[in-house]
Design a protein around this motif. Structure first.
Motif, short mmCIF file in Angstrom:
data_model
loop_
_atom_site.label_atom_id
_atom_site.label_comp_id
_atom_site.label_asym_id
_atom_site.label_seq_id
_atom_site.Cartn_x
_atom_site.Cartn_y
_atom_site.Cartn_z
N TRP A 75 0.98 -1.13 0.00
CA TRP A 75 -0.26 -0.24 0.02
C TRP A 75 1.20 1.07 0.35
O TRP A 75 1.99 1.53 -0.11
CB TRP A 75 -0.84 -0.01 1.29
N TYR A 76 -0.06 2.32 -0.54
CA TYR A 76 0.81 3.78 -0.79
C TYR A 76 0.84 4.44 0.79
O TYR A 76 -1.10 4.35 1.08
CB TYR A 76 1.24 4.02 -1.78
N THR A 77 1.96 5.80 0.34
CA THR A 77 1.27 6.83 1.66
C THR A 77 2.33 8.11 1.78
O THR A 77 3.01 7.32 0.73
CB THR A 77 1.41 6.37 3.47
N THR A 78 1.60 8.78 1.62
CA THR A 78 2.08 10.07 1.79
C THR A 78 3.33 10.76 2.90
O THR A 78 3.05 11.81 3.68
CB THR A 78 1.35 11.26 0.79
N LYS A 79 2.63 9.69 4.46
CA LYS A 79 3.14 9.99 4.97
C LYS A 79 4.87 9.63 5.27
O LYS A 79 5.15 9.05 4.51
CB LYS A 79 2.32 9.19 6.49
N HIS A 80 5.23 10.65 6.93
CA HIS A 80 7.15 10.02 7.06
C HIS A 80 7.52 8.67 6.81
O HIS A 80 6.35 7.73 7.66
CB HIS A 80 7.84 10.45 8.22
N VAL A 81 8.07 7.53 6.41
CA VAL A 81 8.51 6.98 6.60
C VAL A 81 9.55 6.37 7.45
O VAL A 81 10.67 7.15 6.80
CB VAL A 81 8.29 5.69 5.59
N LEU A 82 9.68 4.95 7.95
CA LEU A 82 10.92 4.76 9.02
C LEU A 82 11.69 3.20 7.38
O LEU A 82 11.23 2.63 8.08
CB LEU A 82 11.10 4.86 9.93
N GLY A 83 12.72 3.61 7.37
CA GLY A 83 13.30 2.56 6.44
C GLY A 83 13.56 1.56 7.75
O GLY A 83 13.98 1.78 9.21
N THR A 84 13.30 -0.04 8.15
CA THR A 84 13.84 -1.23 8.53
C THR A 84 14.23 -2.34 9.08
O THR A 84 14.84 -2.65 7.44
CB THR A 84 12.28 -1.51 9.32
N VAL A 85 15.05 -2.48 9.37
CA VAL A 85 16.26 -3.73 9.52
C VAL A 85 15.38 -5.23 9.95
O VAL A 85 14.99 -5.71 9.67
CB VAL A 85 17.56 -3.68 10.13
N LYS A 86 14.35 -4.20 11.17
CA LYS A 86 14.47 -5.69 12.41
C LYS A 86 13.31 -6.13 12.24
O LYS A 86 11.87 -6.54 12.87
CB LYS A 86 14.47 -5.11 13.75
N SER A 87 11.93 -5.37 11.10
CA SER A 87 10.61 -5.23 10.46
C SER A 87 10.82 -6.49 8.81
O SER A 87 11.33 -5.90 8.37
CB SER A 87 10.04 -4.42 10.85
N GLY A 125 9.08 -3.50 5.24
CA GLY A 125 10.53 -2.62 4.75
C GLY A 125 10.64 -1.06 5.56
O GLY A 125 11.37 -0.48 6.08
N HIS A 126 9.29 -1.05 5.64
CA HIS A 126 9.07 1.07 6.12
C HIS A 126 8.30 1.13 7.42
O HIS A 126 7.20 -0.24 7.30
CB HIS A 126 9.13 1.12 4.77
N ALA A 127 8.69 1.32 8.09
CA ALA A 127 7.51 1.54 9.12
C ALA A 127 6.46 2.94 8.89
O ALA A 127 7.77 4.47 8.86
CB ALA A 127 7.85 1.90 10.03
N VAL A 128 5.06 2.97 8.49
CA VAL A 128 4.72 4.78 8.68
C VAL A 128 4.87 5.42 10.22
O VAL A 128 3.84 4.85 11.21
CB VAL A 128 3.29 4.35 8.15
N CYS A 129 4.90 6.88 9.94
CA CYS A 129 5.50 6.88 11.29
C CYS A 129 4.14 7.93 11.45
O CYS A 129 4.11 8.78 10.23
CB CYS A 129 6.85 7.72 12.01
N ASP A 130 2.97 8.22 12.89
CA ASP A 130 2.09 8.87 12.36
C ASP A 130 2.82 10.19 13.38
O ASP A 130 1.51 11.37 13.22
CB ASP A 130 0.92 8.15 13.95
N SER A 131 3.32 10.32 13.73
CA SER A 131 3.88 11.92 14.93
C SER A 131 5.07 11.08 14.58
O SER A 131 6.50 10.10 14.96
CB SER A 131 3.45 11.15 15.98
N THR A 132 6.37 12.29 14.99
CA THR A 132 7.67 12.34 15.19
C THR A 132 8.23 11.47 16.78
O THR A 132 8.89 10.98 16.93
CB THR A 132 7.74 13.90 16.09
N TRP A 133 7.31 11.42 17.35
CA TRP A 133 7.77 10.32 19.13
C TRP A 133 7.54 9.08 18.21
O TRP A 133 8.08 7.81 18.77
CB TRP A 133 5.86 10.50 20.07
N GLU A 134 6.38 8.69 17.57
CA GLU A 134 6.13 7.20 16.74
C GLU A 134 7.84 7.06 16.11
O GLU A 134 8.10 6.03 15.91
CB GLU A 134 5.03 7.19 15.99
N GLN A 135 8.07 8.25 15.70
CA GLN A 135 9.16 8.12 14.55
C GLN A 135 10.62 7.65 15.20
O GLN A 135 11.67 6.73 15.20
CB GLN A 135 9.45 9.56 13.93
#
Length: 168
Positions: free
Chosen positions: A19-31, A34-44
């Protein structure tokens, strides 16, 4: 008694569709995702800490995974979607919620999560589950991970006072 999805009682990140998003994503290694969608800077921040902590074997941002806990709020049945699902190196499954501001409704969600975790652990066959919440201080993510990584037995959340007394 925990409520399971009748079609997929045991979920997996393997089954996640693209699925696609316009939100900020963080690349992952332990997941597996491949990327985590972060809903806030705290979640990031929390996602970055999950990647960095040696006690974390794997984790996923609970977005489009279908993991939810039902709860009652003002007479209506609602769905609570916790922020992160974490597999710790000690074998525990940690459900982690990040909260900037708290409310009565958020406490009702966590009370339902507490009941769900107790029910799943009592049912057996799904490993040992625990949960926690990090409120107002993102740096406490490290404390929550370290606390639940201490042993493979069930542990109470440290992010707030215990919501429900343990059965005697």
């Amino acid at each position: 008694e925990p409520v399971f999805d009748p079609e997929f009682p045991i979920g997996s990140t393997r089954l996640m569709r693209t699925w696609y998003t316009t939100k900020h994503v963080l690349g992952t290694v332990k997941s597996q995702i491949g990327h985590a969608v972060c809903d806030s800077t705290w979640e990031q921040y929390a996602a970055a800490r999950l990647e960095a902590r040696p006690e974390v074997a794997a984790w996923a941002k609970n977005d489009h995974l279908g993991f939810q806990v039902h709860y009652l709020w003002r007479g209506s049945r609602r769905r609570f979607v916790p922020d992160f699902l974490v597999r710790l190196a000690n074998g525990r499954q940690l459900v982690l919620e990040i909260k900037g501001e708290d409310s009565d409704q958020n406490r009702a969600k966590r009370q339902a999560l507490e009941l769900w975790v107790r029910a799943v652990n009592a049912r057996c066959g799904f490993g040992t589950w625990c949960w926690d919440v990090v409120k107002a201080e993102p740096a406490k993510v490290d404390d929550a991970i370290a606390y639940h990584a201490q042993s493979a037995a069930h542990s109470e959340p440290i992010g707030e006072a215990v919501l429900i007394a343990a059965p005697t």
